[in-house]
Design an enzyme around this catalytic site. Structure first.
Site, mmCIF file in Angstrom:
data_model
loop_
_atom_site.group_PDB
_atom_site.id
_atom_site.type_symbol
_atom_site.label_atom_id
_atom_site.label_comp_id
_atom_site.label_asym_id
_atom_site.label_seq_id
_atom_site.Cartn_x
_atom_site.Cartn_y
_atom_site.Cartn_z
ATOM 1 N N HIS A 266 2.100 -1.312 -3.884
ATOM 2 C CA HIS A 266 2.912 -2.424 -4.404
ATOM 3 C C HIS A 266 2.240 -3.039 -5.637
ATOM 4 O O HIS A 266 2.856 -3.168 -6.701
ATOM 5 C CB HIS A 266 3.077 -3.481 -3.312
ATOM 6 C CG HIS A 266 3.821 -4.706 -3.745
ATOM 7 N ND1 HIS A 266 5.149 -4.912 -3.455
ATOM 8 C CD2 HIS A 266 3.432 -5.794 -4.456
ATOM 9 C CE1 HIS A 266 5.542 -6.069 -3.962
ATOM 10 N NE2 HIS A 266 4.510 -6.626 -4.579
ATOM 11 N N GLU A 267 0.982 -3.423 -5.491
ATOM 12 C CA GLU A 267 0.281 -4.067 -6.608
ATOM 13 C C GLU A 267 0.070 -3.091 -7.768
ATOM 14 O O GLU A 267 0.120 -3.486 -8.938
ATOM 15 C CB GLU A 267 -1.056 -4.644 -6.134
ATOM 16 C CG GLU A 267 -0.945 -5.715 -5.043
ATOM 17 C CD GLU A 267 -0.047 -6.886 -5.410
ATOM 18 O OE1 GLU A 267 0.122 -7.162 -6.619
ATOM 19 O OE2 GLU A 267 0.497 -7.523 -4.492
#
Length: 492
Positions: free
Chosen positions: A260-261
């Site tokens: 995600h990051e």
């Protein structure tokens, strides 16, 4: 325009320093450094405000607004700076300083309160931050709802009316999908044994780095650390940092957080280098940023081809998973489970967590809900939306860091990001005929290049809605996301 960019450099430099301090605060700063860091942070924000509102700089921007024949990049610079100047002229220095100080103090108190699951410990800080944000909303101004002023800070021209339409359409459709899954006894609802076993943190850290290598991240421009709440911090287009977290159980949570990051990071890493150190550096909006993180985390990261790709790495580093089949791993990564914690939520239930927070924030700034009433309202509404009721504050009102940082208006961008991520894959599949084959092979160059050409390279040249219309010919339409979810979870 060169004069504006040159005069902007000191402001960019302050933003660079503020970002670096923010990253340090979340990762390595000793807890007793909070008060001094709060002062330093607030003073840098005040310096930035002074530079932005300097009459000579404002004059340059005002002159540029009157010029004809500007190209898109030049128009973007004027638009972004004019928006920021207009807002900051309306917000007194005292409020800027108060928000910066409370952001640091409140965040550190939130951490302790979350650990002890004690809302009352954090309540005075939340009340103070909400009071500050209400004053800021009034100073900025709005047409219909005070919350609009804060929404616009994260997503240009976003309003309560627009979000009411999105959630009014999306929420009941998702609840119907969940009911169908329950009624049919979907295999996606069965919890995997893999979620209940403890893992070796060092080996899962190695696994995360292996996955980042597969996804082709350049470690000379990028790094990963550990924090309480995963985040991405962009110092510059050649220094983008992410964090993940390790809880020691249910290893998919850490993998998903990392991917995600990394999706956020890729947006800035693929921004055109000509925009470096200008007001147009970085993503167009929070929703477009979230579309990138959710695209990589969910649409790629939870897909069967990707699970098949990383399965050998998982079996190597997570010993208790070495006998799991690819299909079992796929079901594990895509398990649907209505639970308390937003960051761990699956694709189907996630937006219901955002609907809850949107309703609360809208009521707070519409003076329909007091701070004292938030925990009970949270628990009641979560039970209605998701069928689960938190039995302690850390499962409910204290689970997110956003409010302690004053980020009211941020949460809805997660759902908008989900909608755009589904739109992206719908368009991408038409352009990339071997989309799934390339994922299975571990060749992400076509996907990365498609995203660079359609979204990343433009930075903030275009407002978010304008960019979506320009490159994807669409807006925040829930239909693509609902179709994606139905195809994946009901047609299997």
């Amino acid at each position: 325009m060169n004069q504006i960019v040159k005069a902007y450099k000191p402001m960019w430099s302050l933003n660079h320093a503020i970002s670096l301090m923010g990253w340090d605060f979340e990762t390595y700063m000793p807890s007793k450094g909070t008060e001094e860091r709060g002062v330093a942070d607030s003073q840098l924000h005040l310096l930035h405000k002074d530079l932005l509102l300097n009459k000579d700089f404002v004059g340059l921007v005002e002159s540029a607004k009157k010029l004809e024949g500007l190209n898109d990049l030049e128009k973007g610079i004027v638009r972004v700076l004019n928006r920021e100047i207009t807002k900051q002229l309306k917000i007194p220095k005292e409020l800027t300083e108060a928000e910066s100080l409370e952001r640091i103090r409140g965040n550190m108190t939130w951490r302790m309160a979350r650990e002890k699951s004690d809302f009352m410990m954090y309540k005075p800080h939340l009340e103070k931050m909400i009071d500050i944000k209400k004053q800021i909303a009034e100073k900025i101004g709005y047409e219909k709802h005070p919350y609009d002023a804060l929404l616009d800070s994260f997503e240009e021209e976003l309003t309560v009316d627009e979000l009411d339409n999105v959630f009014g359409d999306l929420t009941p459709r998702l609840q119907k999908i969940i009911k169908k899954l329950v009624d049919t006894g979907s295999p996606f609802l069965k919890e995997s044994k893999l979620a209940k076993s403890n893992y070796d943190i060092q080996r899962v850290d190695e696994l995360n780095h292996d996955i980042l290598t597969i996804l082709q991240y350049d470690m000379k421009r990028f790094r990963m650390d550990v924090s309480t709440h995963p985040f991405t911090e962009t110092m510059s287009l050649n220094d983008v940092r992410i964090t993940t977290r390790y809880e020691g159980i249910d290893f998919k949570k850490s993998i998903s957080s990392t991917i995600h990051e990394a999706g956020h990071a890729l947006y800035d890493l693929q921004c055109d280098q000509s925009l470096s150190m200008t007001p147009l550096q970085g993503g167009s909006s929070l929703a477009l940023h979230e579309s990138q993180s959710r695209f990589w985390e969910n649409i790629v990261g939870r897909s069967l081809p990707f699970v098949q790709l990383i399965a050998p790495l998982i079996r190597k580093q997570v010993t208790f998973a070495n006998r799991a089949t690819d299909d079992e791993l796929f079901l594990y990564f895509n398990n649907i489970n209505a639970d308390y914690i937003r960051v761990d939520a699956d694709e189907v239930t996630y937006n219901l967590h955002i609907a809850l927070r949107y309703e609360i924030e809208k009521k707070i700034f519409g003076d329909e809900l007091s701070v004292s009433e938030i925990p009970e309202f949270w628990n009641d509404r979560m039970e209605q939306l998701l069928g689960v009721r938190p039995n302690k504050d850390s499962q409910g009102v204290l689970q997110d860091t956003h409010w302690s940082s004053g980020l009211f208006g941020y949460f809805p961008t997660y759902t908008l990001g989900n909608l755009v991520s589904a739109l992206i894959v719908s368009k991408m599949r038409k352009d990339l005929k071997d989309y799934e084959v390339e994922i299975r092979r571990g060749n992400f160059k076509p996907i990365r290049e498609w995203l660079r050409l359609k979204i990343h390279r433009y930075g903030s040249i275009y407002a978010p809605k304008a960019l979506l219309n320009k490159t994807l010919n669409e807006g925040y339409n829930p239909d693509y996301f609902v179709t994606y979810i139905e195809t994946k979870y009901l047609a299997s």
